[in-house]
Design a protein around this motif. Sequence first.
Motif, PDB file in Angstrom:
ATOM      1  N   GLY A 188       0.825  -1.204   0.000  1.00 34.87           N
ATOM      2  CA  GLY A 188       0.000   0.000   0.000  1.00 34.87           C
ATOM      3  C   GLY A 188       0.856   1.249   0.000  1.00 34.87           C
ATOM      4  N   ARG A 189       0.218   2.376  -0.303  1.00 40.96           N
ATOM      5  CA  ARG A 189       0.937   3.646  -0.369  1.00 40.96           C
ATOM      6  C   ARG A 189       1.642   3.960   0.942  1.00 40.96           C
ATOM      7  N   GLU A 190       0.977   3.733   2.077  1.00 41.55           N
ATOM      8  CA  GLU A 190       1.550   4.067   3.371  1.00 41.55           C
ATOM      9  C   GLU A 190       2.795   3.230   3.660  1.00 41.55           C
ATOM     10  N   ILE A 191       2.728   1.924   3.351  1.00 44.93           N
ATOM     11  CA  ILE A 191       3.882   1.047   3.591  1.00 44.93           C
ATOM     12  C   ILE A 191       5.038   1.457   2.689  1.00 44.93           C
ATOM     13  N   TYR A 192       4.734   1.768   1.448  1.00 45.34           N
ATOM     14  CA  TYR A 192       5.787   2.152   0.504  1.00 45.34           C
ATOM     15  C   TYR A 192       6.484   3.433   0.967  1.00 45.34           C
ATOM     16  N   ILE A 193       5.723   4.447   1.328  1.00 45.87           N
ATOM     17  CA  ILE A 193       6.318   5.719   1.752  1.00 45.87           C
ATOM     18  C   ILE A 193       7.103   5.536   3.043  1.00 45.87           C
ATOM     19  N   ASP A 194       6.570   4.744   3.969  1.00 43.92           N
ATOM     20  CA  ASP A 194       7.278   4.500   5.221  1.00 43.92           C
ATOM     21  C   ASP A 194       8.610   3.792   4.972  1.00 43.92           C
ATOM     22  N   THR A 195       8.608   2.803   4.070  1.00 44.44           N
ATOM     23  CA  THR A 195       9.847   2.090   3.739  1.00 44.44           C
ATOM     24  C   THR A 195      10.846   3.020   3.076  1.00 44.44           C
ATOM     25  N   ASN A 249      11.084   6.257   3.445  1.00 40.27           N
ATOM     26  CA  ASN A 249      11.617   7.177   4.444  1.00 40.27           C
ATOM     27  C   ASN A 249      12.622   6.484   5.357  1.00 40.27           C
ATOM     28  N   ARG A 271      -9.069  17.252  11.452  1.00 41.45           N
ATOM     29  CA  ARG A 271      -8.031  16.369  11.963  1.00 41.45           C
ATOM     30  C   ARG A 271      -8.021  16.370  13.492  1.00 41.45           C
TER      31      ARG A 271
END
Length: 446
Positions: free
Chosen positions: A237-244, A246, A443
């Motif tokens: 997913g997008r979140e996992i990809y961006i976290d990896t 970073n 938020r």
Amino acid sequence: MSTAQAEISTILMDKVADWLNQSALAGNDLETLIKGFCERLAAAGLPLRRVHLSFSMLHPLYDALGFTWLRGQGMEVESFRNRPGVPSDRFLTSPYYHLLSNKLEHLRRRLDPSVPPEFPVFDDLRLMGITDYMAFVLPFSGNTSQGMMGSWSTDSAAGFSDSMISALLRIQSHLAIATKMAVLTKLADNMMTTYLGGDAGRRVLDGQIKRGEGDTIRAALVMADMRGSSKLAETAGREIYIDTLNQFFDAVAAPFNRQGGQIMSFIGDGFIAVYPCERHRSQSEIACQAALVAAHKATVRMTDLNLRRKEQGLSDIKFGIGLHVGNVMFGNVGLTDRLTFSVFGSAVNEVQRLQTLTKKYPHSVLASKDFASYCGANSWLTLGSEELAGIKQKLTVLSPDLSGALALDEDGALEPIYDRRSDAEQVMLLHRDAARLSAGDPRKLQ
């Protein structure tokens, strides 16, 4: 101080206001402005023992800057990091929280030793001899989370007189204008440094903004790339990809942004960094050896990161680093109204090709013969001579021996994870979130 002065000179306070205006026009930084302001208030006759001021900042790493001035002891400056956490009980029972949660502009309390403290922080202030306390919040505008918050404290036995309070309220407006200008200047510097790098950001702020403006410089060059990112982007997913991604940048890129190194650009899942140097051997040796040390640190940090990921059931992050040295063009290119500031030239193409060769050879760090020649007695393994696309001459490819132990300092170790904010930082975050809610931002408060 034993007694408070009944009156405060309007003439002297006007002088302080004039100095604030002149300092703002001169472009003085926040620290210089606030320290000079506090010292001049004290010189004008205000019996201040302690002044605390906090400013919310638009910065990817920091939420706020805090300044605490103590009479006769100078000033302490703090940067409050942007990190997750839950507000502490001390903060929730602080005067600042009371101000913000009740939408108050000011709060004044006499600190009577015979009366139980209304807020826990008053115990600390009493130990300093504080007798009177006044806190305030002052947004820079109605539709932004940027603003100023602080408190005035006196150790005068009589506390603040009405003329002192009037003088403080009046001078706060001048202070807000001057500090807003300083904050905006700091904001511009933050954004340029964050998005362009330190040297490039300073060049742009100094007026090097036209297309084609720049210099030809010599530098040690670094190109790094994360392996398998395309597949990860497709399967995760997008979140996992961006976290990896970073995590990769935190581990590998950070060492190349220190000790003379500057990350010029992040290119997808990679980056290019430079170590500028003069056009003679000794400076080239310093630059190349600094880049090699950073490459060593990056591999150690990545090993540490992958061990942590393995404990979490995650796959390793693989990477490649190319090291080279040569002359590059350093400046602005692009459209007349949309520019980028980076490095260009054949040496940049060569280091990029070197980095891609880490896919061919079983080594995560590769270097050119020219780069290796500046690195002293380091052990190198010659892998071969390669024809690189777009490059006329073959390039001798080497790999450094990174098996030896490296004594990691604070630049080498992965940064610790913080889980608690200071009270001042929580104040600025609450101020920011309150502005978001008033503007209709759903938020959740942090």
